[in-house]
Design a protein around this motif. Structure first.
Motif: not given
Length: 245
Positions: A71-76, A78-82, A133-134
């Motif tokens: 979850p750390h990798t995928l969420l980071t 997703l947020v960073g790229l999109r 997210l942060g």
């Protein structure tokens, strides 16, 4: 000592400095790199302490620990790229840096409460959402702020300083956090270990709060000053455009 020698050579000896002194004196460069160093000191050592927390406190094995990081990798990503690029077109970089740092700090404070017997959702996944997210909101606008407004001939030096600050921050941050929190022996029980790891996460949260404060003093992003070559290319392009019209 080596850093001091490098500064001495760059300012007093080198005819063409690798890092121009005028570049380092720019507020966006030196202040942004301090913020980048602190961010690296927070986000890179996180994996070390979180790995130990999952294995030594919650009793996860190596494979399950690795899966818990998904979850750390995928969420980071997703947020960073999109999400972050979309927000950068609609709000200021400093707003995103401050918001990302404070959200990440809240996540690390939550993570510091991890203890024996904790379940994955509240002990790992919940903090992971805030931390990811942060981090995703913080990295891109901070990178853009540190490297914006730099003349084309200094772009490589500015980028090199930024990456050096991030890597040194990660190394110094890990060494400092280990020295401040590793007070228990190898035979310590999970509760004592959790307390030490929790202290590390609290210190990381404090460092991210400092990044938010520094971000308030960062200048607004600006375009680089055009060089003579850039001006000539622009002039030639405008003449070509008039000819085609």
């Amino acid at each position: 000592m080596l850093l001091g020698l490098f500064v001495l050579v760059e300012t007093r000896v080198a005819a063409v400095p690798l890092v121009p002194p005028a570049l380092v004196r720019a507020r966006a460069i030196w202040l942004g790199n301090v913020a980048m160093l602190l961010a690296g000191a927070c986000l890179n050592p996180m994996w070390y302490f979180l790995t130990l927390s999952l294995q030594n406190v919650l009793g996860y094995g190596p494979l399950l620990t690795g899966l818990a990081f998904l979850p750390h990798t995928l969420l980071t990503m997703l947020v960073g790229l999109r999400v972050t690029p979309w927000l950068m077109r609609r709000t200021g970089d400093r707003v995103l840096i401050v918001a990302g740092a404070l959200i990440g700090a809240a996540g690390f404070l939550w993570q510091s409460r991890l203890g024996p017997g904790g379940d994955y959702v509240t002990a790992v996944l919940g903090p992971a959402v805030l931390i990811s997210l942060g981090s995703g909101l913080l990295n891109t606008p901070l990178t853009v702020t540190v490297t914006s407004g730099v003349a084309s001939e200094d772009a490589g030096a500015a980028s090199g300083l930024m990456n050096t600050a991030k890597q040194i921050g990660g190394a110094l941050g890990l060494a400092t956090l280990v020295a401040l929190t590793s007070t228990q022996g190898a035979d310590a029980n999970p509760a004592d270990l959790a307390e030490g790891y929790g202290q590390a996460f609290v210190l990381i949260a404090a460092a991210l709060a400092a990044v938010a404060v520094l971000a308030l003093a960062l200048p607004h992003r600006r375009d680089p000053e055009p060089t003579p070559t850039d001006r000539n290319q622009t002039w030639a392009g405008s003449r070509l455009g008039r000819r085609w019209r």
